[in-house]
Scaffold this active site. Structure first.
Site, PDB file in Angstrom:
ATOM      1  N   ASP A 171      -8.869  -8.543   4.471  1.00  0.00           N
ATOM      2  CA  ASP A 171      -8.530  -7.464   5.407  1.00  0.00           C
ATOM      3  C   ASP A 171      -9.531  -7.322   6.540  1.00  0.00           C
ATOM      4  OD1 ASP A 171      -7.071  -5.435   6.472  1.00  0.00           O
ATOM      5  OD2 ASP A 171      -7.684  -3.902   5.036  1.00  0.00           O
ATOM      6  N   GLU A 208     -12.280  -1.587  12.372  1.00  0.00           N
ATOM      7  CA  GLU A 208     -12.280  -0.849  11.107  1.00  0.00           C
ATOM      8  C   GLU A 208     -13.490  -1.189  10.246  1.00  0.00           C
ATOM      9  OE1 GLU A 208      -8.713  -1.469   8.864  1.00  0.00           O
ATOM     10  OE2 GLU A 208      -9.445  -0.399   7.094  1.00  0.00           O
ATOM     11  N   GLU A 256       0.807  -1.216   0.000  1.00  0.00           N
ATOM     12  CA  GLU A 256       0.000   0.000   0.000  1.00  0.00           C
ATOM     13  C   GLU A 256       0.846   1.273   0.000  1.00  0.00           C
ATOM     14  OE1 GLU A 256      -4.114  -1.528   2.057  1.00  0.00           O
ATOM     15  OE2 GLU A 256      -2.586  -0.825   3.430  1.00  0.00           O
TER      16      GLU A 256
END
Lengths: 718, 718
Positions: free
Chosen positions: B383, B411, B309
């Site tokens: 994820d 998240e 990333e």
């Protein structure tokens, strides 16, 4: 034996036995409601409080009664109070709820107060004490309840009460420079307490406790967001959240205000202009304001920073501050809202002394603002320095109400690690004499409206509140929030009284604690002036974050952002000549003041280098030459912090472990940084004075290059 | 009558009488040490504890003894314990300090434990109970003390203790994704608790309480800063601050780790390259590492996110992960430090299924990493979704220790307003069977090293901690920090045991509270799966902040960042074909697992749409067609939240006012958002299924366009 007495007794005992078990993280601020240890006094209080009656059932009455019960149960170890209605020993009722007899008895007192005022009065009825807390409104009565609680917190007698008080200033607001991403501009106590994302559905207990704390000192308004504004706050998405906060604050007599970004009609209204004379713009603000009042009927109004430090404003369209302020004032007038228009302006295109620009720009507009506009003026003409002479605008706009803007957060005063008691600074400014209507025309009188007969009066304090558990990042700085509120209520209170009240309510009534720590607080403001900017020096802090010294900075794009602009040190001397031979800023004051400041012989030495460029060899009143005087002042600042540390270290027996240690760590930091200020500034100025440090001033620990090399990435509040 | 008993009695009474006076803000976490109301049990405890002896005087012994005294005084209402040295009823002493007699008695138990393990053993001596808490080290003994306190907190008998425990995993760390500006990536509980600016001189009480909480559950390491790293943390300015934290944590057995930005040699070292084979780079890291160990002799090591990333890494220089990890490992080896190298990689240049990429890249390196490298693998291949099958790397690298990475911060699971009990998710993953060494080769065995005989073992949890007063933004989510720690100590613990312990320690031992709320917690994970991503759906959250639904998002620059990449809904059906006919990701699992997942008939329905693109008309096991099944699952999720709300509302008698209300508000938000998820996702997928909602599923409140139009500026954690 009463359960609560026992509990309190034990809590107290335990505090000293094992500090950690009952460590005090400072969250409760000055509303500690410590148990009254003195049994005689406690009994005296109880004798006058065996029955209590609250009349009315508004939300305000409910919170006031809850607060009173909380305070009394904690302080007296008693939670069961009888309610004998009108025969109760303590009666709390606003005028409309008073029974006929009490209304008659209190008639003259009630005539003396305004809508937020209160009366605390003790009568003797059949040899028995009866106390009434009343006001013209429930809010006034609530202020009376908080006053009554403060009397107990500070161990005063309640036997013969005859208190008649009204706030002397109408609009008493905190300005939060809080951004929507929860960063706080010039915030040093963590991040914004407004948890926008989880509003409106999650009401943090903090919001309630924040309202209680404000109400307890008389603050009646809060500007929720930064003067460097984001227009999004005016969108429905955020207004729902603002409404939720307004609903929490309302019972406590606190109104919500918002900053209005002048370009909002473009940014969120899809208009092409924000010209205040444009019909669509006027209509947009009218409709937006109506929308807000539909959701929040008691919305306070707008605070605007326009055409200042890059913020948009009417000048972008060839209009002036009056055009801008009056346009918003018209939109608000229907709803009795107000515009607080900031006078903090200085232009990169104006080469005149920055200290003169706000006056030059605003004073000609005197009389042109609408009735619901108040111009918000910082206490000094530069920017919240450790010491500044009062802003020349005070007294100079007889037809315009001026609102005082104090900075409670310590942008330039050591941020959250330096213990500086600001009521001392506030008091100094409020008592300075403008002489505009002759001797005695003190700044406080312009602020409370008595100087020129203003109907709208206001005062603002830039908040030092963040989401640190103890609210202000350092428990000692809670005093500045408290003190600001008390002075907003009554600008004639002395800083000594405020220190006394705050210490007793926050820590202890023990004389052995109160006396020395009060002295420490009262001395702390002069200490920071001495170790940062003695004798009228100003704005020599580091760039951007303003953390630490930076007198050497000279490379910023705008000249008036550079410290060298302000101290003008050279081989001949140091200081900014603002007399006739210089910028002549002194001419903005009334003749008496101009004369005093303008003459080096009559200018108070505290302001010497503010108004004069002075030779290094100039003889000060104490006989020292200027260079030695500056150096000795820096040293004095350091010595004062040492003495603060010494005082505090003796306070261990009177303070819980957690707060004791915290303040101790901060005083260590303050001492370290006072030395850093002294050493780096003296090394810097020494380049010009080319003189040795006088006897008694410690040698610097590092070189000037070292001090200049220090960098503080991610310093807070920037 | 003992003072403390009285106090406790009164506190308890008052909690119910006037909740506000003693409101509980949740700061104390699970270390509430509530008074044991059951007098019989309390007496039983006291009988075994009338004298206590701690041997040794290390900092660890001091904090353990302080904690024990705090816990006992609070729970038993007794603070004066005798110290009869070795004759005391409770003896706490690590092996080296044990007297001859006890050493002999405990010989075999001590042989069973590792350096961090402990023994809690009760002997009967002359008819009197004597308990010994011991370990090979003071740290082990401290863990024993916390275990002992937990027994009391959960009201278990201490009459015949025979507990022999060692942590099954060596490195048990929290990963803080905290930035130097105090924002927290994926943080939903305020901002970073690390107050970098005021460190090293101001030691916030929070740091100490953070260490206590971690030690109490066995967490022994903390990575202070974000994996998306800033090299400045490795400069002396910050290392001084890191050292201060390490000094606070050391007595509690907690080591400090830092993330190492791979390009640091360029950014702070003035080198032109960060090539891991470059001599200067190698030397720079060697020197930097030495510098750190000089300041922090027990520094744990580096965590690295490289070539992932946008983070720099060895591939920028044509090198690979082994080159990068081993270079750092060499620098650390001298000091016994470790490298935790993250396997979370996927490339924008790789068009294969993102779920396959980490395995494809890392598995070929098996056996090539140095001994002090551990590869950190997220629990699933995408994820941190509400549900993912276990990551295919588990079991697949027999010569490389793999560290589990769980995400405690939510998240993708409702952030801090949704009550989701994560130990249930963690347990599910840990118990999944990789089959690599035949049946029973569960993931937990790869993590604790027993599967392949790893010497270095580790587990990481991405912290959900912020500077909100209650630490995790929502008191219920404290359970996830607690549960992570407990599973890190023993990955075979059941989520039910953990819920039980946590509820008793945090709130109440009352069965009428524990039983229903435990059920509520254990059901909460399935609820979030159902209302967000049922039947194997995944990664359909909104862009960036991941707050709320966004299955329609298809315009992001990298295909694998778009929800449409993951659900692949079309008129034929929905789901990601990862079988042979699709990406063949199933082939990365052991044959038994590949076969099960690869066949739509044997694939567990929880993973159906993860592995298969399934027709809207496909018949599910319960007889419903897929479309109806999806819709009913969404509805079921909403119903489950309603039921959570109902359960909680009955808990008012057992919970203090503040925490009760807080959880209530959050459950209201969760219900509102569960409906939002249901309605928006069903409206979106309905465009493809072209079918009506089945009976029992509520009609959406708004249109799809409305849901698509929602914007959340300044959503936290982004």
């Amino acid at each position: 034996m009463n359960r609560l007495i026992l509990r309190q007794f034990l809590l107290l005992t335990l505090c000293f036995v094992s500090g950690n078990v009952f460590s005090n993280n400072g969250y409760k601020l000055w509303l500690q409601y410590n148990f009254v240890e003195d049994s005689k006094l406690r009994e005296e209080y109880k004798v006058g409080l065996n029955s209590i009656f609250f009349a009315g059932n508004s939300e305000t009455v409910k919170v006031a009664s809850k607060e009173l019960m909380l305070g009394l149960s904690e302080m007296l170890g008693e939670e069961n109070f009888k309610n004998n209605k009108w025969n109760s020993q303590l009666v709390c009722a606003s005028e409309a709820f008073l029974n006929h007899e009490l209304k008659k008895l209190l008639k003259s007192e009630l005539e003396e107060i305004n809508d937020e005022g209160f009366v605390l009065k003790t009568f003797m009825v059949h040899g028995k004490q009866k106390t009434v807390i009343t006001g013209k409104t429930d809010i006034g009565t609530m202020y009376g309840v908080y006053h009554f609680l403060r009397l107990l917190q500070t161990h005063q007698s309640i036997k013969q009460l005859n208190v008649i008080e009204s706030p002397k200033i109408k609009v008493r607001v905190l300005n939060h420079w809080d951004n929507l991403d929860r960063t706080v501009e010039r915030g040093y106590a963590g991040f914004s307490i407004w948890d926008w994302h989880r509003l409106p559905d999650y009401i943090d207990q903090r919001y309630i406790d924040y309202a209680r704390a404000n109400a307890s000192v008389g603050i009646n308004g809060v500007v929720l967001n930064n003067v460097n504004a984001n227009a999004l706050i005016l969108t429905p998405f955020y207004l729902e959240k603002v409404k939720a906060l307004a609903d929490v604050f309302r019972p406590y007599g606190i109104k919500v205000y918002l900053t209005a970004r002048f370009s909002a009609p473009i940014e969120i209204g899809d208009l092409k202009t924000a010209d205040p004379l444009d019909k669509n713009v006027i209509q947009w603000w009218n409709k937006k304001t109506e929308e807000i009042y539909k959701m929040i009927p008691d919305f306070g109004g707008y605070l605007v920073k326009a055409n200042s430090e890059g913020q948009p404003g009417p000048q972008n369209y060839g209009r002036n501050h009056v055009d801008g302020a009056n346009m918003l004032a018209d939109a608000l007038a229907t709803f009795k809202g107000i515009v607080m228009w900031r006078a903090f302006v200085y232009s990169e295109h104006d080469v005149t002394d920055r200290a003169k620009q706000a006056y030059s720009e605003f004073v000609p507009y005197d009389g042109q603002f609408k009735k619901n506009v108040v111009v918000q003026v910082k206490n000094g003409a530069i920017d919240f320095q450790p010491r500044e002479p009062f802003h020349p605008m005070f007294g100079a706009m007889p037809k315009t109400p001026l609102m005082m803007e104090f900075q409670i957060t310590q942008e330039y005063l050591g941020q959250s690690t330096h213990t500086v008691f600001l009521p001392k600074l506030f008091e100094e400014v409020l008592h300075e004499d403008t002489y505009v209507n002759g001797k005695g025309s003190i700044v406080a009188k312009d602020v409370d409206g008595s100087l020129h007969g203003d109907k709208l009066t206001g005062i603002a304090g830039v908040s030092n509140i963040g989401n640190d558990i103890n609210w202000t990042g350092n428990v000692m700085l809670q005093a500045n929030w408290y003190g600001y509120g008390r002075l907003a209520w009554n600008p004639y209170l002395s800083s000594g009284e405020i220190a006394d009240e705050w210490l007793r309510s926050t820590f202890s009534n023990d004389k052995k604690f109160v006396e020395p720590v009060k002295e420490m607080l009262l001395d702390s403001r002069e200490a920071v002036v001495n170790y940062m900017t003695p004798l009228g020096l100003h704005h020599i802090m580091a760039t951007g974050h303003h953390y630490g010294p930076g007198p050497w900075v000279s490379n910023l794009s705008r000249p008036e952002w550079n410290p060298v602009y302000y101290h003008k040190a050279d081989e001949n001397g140091v200081g900014f000549d603002r007399t006739k031979t210089g910028s002549n800023a002194v001419a903005q004051y009334a003749p008496e003041v101009a004369k005093m400041y303008g003459d080096i012989k009559t200018c108070p030495e505290e302001y010497l280098l503010w108004f004069h460029h002075v030779s290094w060899d100039y003889k000060l009143k104490d006989g020292n030459v200027l260079w030695d005087g500056i150096a000795l002042k820096y040293q004095e600042g350091v010595e004062e912090v040492k003495s603060m540390k010494k005082t505090w270290q003796k306070m261990k027996p009177y303070v819980d472990d957690e707060r004791f240690k915290e303040v101790n760590m901060f005083l260590d930091i303050q001492l370290k940084e006072a030395k850093w200020w002294r050493d780096s500034c003296l090394l810097y100025f020494q380049q010009y004075s080319k003189k040795e440090l006088p006897v008694g001033v410690d040698k610097p620990e590092h070189t000037l290059e070292y001090y200049k090399s220090l960098k503080f990435p991610f310093a807070p509040g920037n």
